[in-house]
Design a protein around this motif. Sequence first.
Motif, mmCIF file in Angstrom:
data_model
loop_
_atom_site.group_PDB
_atom_site.id
_atom_site.type_symbol
_atom_site.label_atom_id
_atom_site.label_comp_id
_atom_site.label_asym_id
_atom_site.label_seq_id
_atom_site.Cartn_x
_atom_site.Cartn_y
_atom_site.Cartn_z
ATOM 1 N N ASN A 126 2.254 1.674 -3.519
ATOM 2 C CA ASN A 126 1.339 1.867 -4.649
ATOM 3 C C ASN A 126 0.333 2.998 -4.485
ATOM 4 N N VAL A 127 -0.014 3.339 -3.244
ATOM 5 C CA VAL A 127 -1.136 4.257 -3.053
ATOM 6 C C VAL A 127 -0.646 5.702 -3.021
ATOM 7 N N GLY A 128 -1.215 6.504 -3.875
ATOM 8 C CA GLY A 128 -0.949 7.939 -3.854
ATOM 9 C C GLY A 128 -2.262 8.678 -3.771
ATOM 10 N N HIS A 129 -2.307 9.886 -4.298
ATOM 11 C CA HIS A 129 -3.543 10.649 -4.277
ATOM 12 C C HIS A 129 -4.014 10.894 -5.705
ATOM 13 N N PRO A 161 -10.805 10.979 3.275
ATOM 14 C CA PRO A 161 -11.277 9.952 2.348
ATOM 15 C C PRO A 161 -12.424 9.142 2.947
ATOM 16 N N ALA A 190 0.835 -1.201 0.000
ATOM 17 C CA ALA A 190 0.000 0.000 0.000
ATOM 18 C C ALA A 190 0.873 1.255 0.000
ATOM 19 N N LEU A 191 1.934 1.254 0.808
ATOM 20 C CA LEU A 191 2.798 2.430 0.855
ATOM 21 C C LEU A 191 3.466 2.666 -0.495
ATOM 22 N N ARG A 246 -7.882 14.352 -5.017
ATOM 23 C CA ARG A 246 -6.960 14.141 -3.896
ATOM 24 C C ARG A 246 -7.347 13.008 -2.967
ATOM 25 N N ILE A 247 -8.256 12.112 -3.387
ATOM 26 C CA ILE A 247 -8.541 10.958 -2.541
ATOM 27 C C ILE A 247 -7.386 9.979 -2.690
ATOM 28 N N LEU A 248 -7.226 9.073 -1.713
ATOM 29 C CA LEU A 248 -6.217 8.021 -1.832
ATOM 30 C C LEU A 248 -6.585 7.129 -2.994
ATOM 31 N N CYS A 249 -5.647 6.864 -3.907
ATOM 32 C CA CYS A 249 -5.935 5.904 -4.967
ATOM 33 C C CYS A 249 -4.649 5.379 -5.565
ATOM 34 N N GLU A 250 -4.768 4.335 -6.387
ATOM 35 C CA GLU A 250 -3.572 3.662 -6.879
ATOM 36 C C GLU A 250 -3.221 4.038 -8.309
ATOM 37 N N VAL A 307 -11.149 16.121 -1.686
ATOM 38 C CA VAL A 307 -10.732 15.714 -0.340
ATOM 39 C C VAL A 307 -9.637 16.649 0.155
ATOM 40 N N SER A 367 -8.059 16.433 3.042
ATOM 41 C CA SER A 367 -7.102 15.726 3.928
ATOM 42 C C SER A 367 -6.806 16.558 5.171
#
Lengths: 199, 199
Positions: free
Chosen positions: B54-57, B89, B51-52, B62-66, B107, B109
């Motif tokens: 692959n996951v960005g915004h 999110p 997750a760390l 600006r939601i968390l997504c891959e 978002v 954040s």
Amino acid sequence: MASLGPSIDELMQALRCLPGVGPKSAQRMTFHLLERNREGGERLARALQTALDNVGHCSRCRILCESELCTRCRDERRQQDQLCVVEMPSDVLAIEQATQYQGQYFVLSGHLSPLDGVGPEALGIPNLVEWLDSGSIEELILATNPTVEGEATAHFIGELARARQIKVTRLAHGIPLGGELEFIDSGTLSHAFSGRESI
Amino acid sequence: MASLGPSIDELMQALRCLPGVGPKSAQRMTFHLLERNREGGERLARALQTALDNVGHCSRCRILCESELCTRCRDERRQQDQLCVVEMPSDVLAIEQATQYQGQYFVLSGHLSPLDGVGPEALGIPNLVEWLDSGSIEELILATNPTVEGEATAHFIGELARARQIKVTRLAHGIPLGGELEFIDSGTLSHAFSGRESI
């Protein structure tokens, strides 16, 4: 529940292996790690992998440790003739912190629970019997939890020691320090009353 | 506190980066993972690292997504003229689950918090202004939390939208469904009373 992507879903699922973490906490932890504390997350991932790779059990007392024997079992200044049996590694830490006890420990990693398939082998009792048979132990201290399963486990182990003429003791039960009589459960109170001591 | 070894200590420390986890819970989690659920631990370490990595915004909301754009921003069937601003999110997931809303999200954040050094830039407000300037938005829905900071943030963003002749709405405040008047805080009750609706 709407999904944010497979890695995020998998992380939320994986966090639920932690005790006391349900779906809501897992979601909160996931967003916290990914939104606010990625460094903490990196550190956790590394620490977890390192601990899983390096930490095993002491071959003598079965506590979690990173070498063949734990520091306590290697420490020859500790008394070799007292052995304290506990359920969990955290119990060892609690006793070390609270008392002056300087003897040996044996960690069962649980208690007898036949319905869950936890028998004497799973608790390492054959190793414990070997230790008792070695003749070095003069006193066996039973410090399992005061639950039905803990008491049953203590009884089982106590019998093994008595059969080998080893003195068996268990932690005193009674009113906790600072407790108020009014709020103590009746089992504890009746136990403390019948076990009253002369002063 | 007695130590069981550096990897175990480091894991206990690292677990404390999780929200709501203090020293006792961290110790409990450590023993649980190492004594009882090593598979779960391996899975967690893998999931966290994945997750760390692959996951960005989402570059738009600006939601968390891959990926570059999240599924909602890529979905052209969603309404393009409504924009809902939320703090986290998890708020997007809550709204998606509870409502029929089919518009866009943004978002933040977080919320404006000058004392902590959180200004408009940290919340991506320049991107939001660009979006508002593009002319595609007809209604801006403010769905920040009903806290002092959330209200202040909503006010700030609302002014930006009004200056561009965009209709601004915010979620209705009042008595929660299933609540009992007696137990509702006086701020909410007074708000609900003065905002009473004719039926």
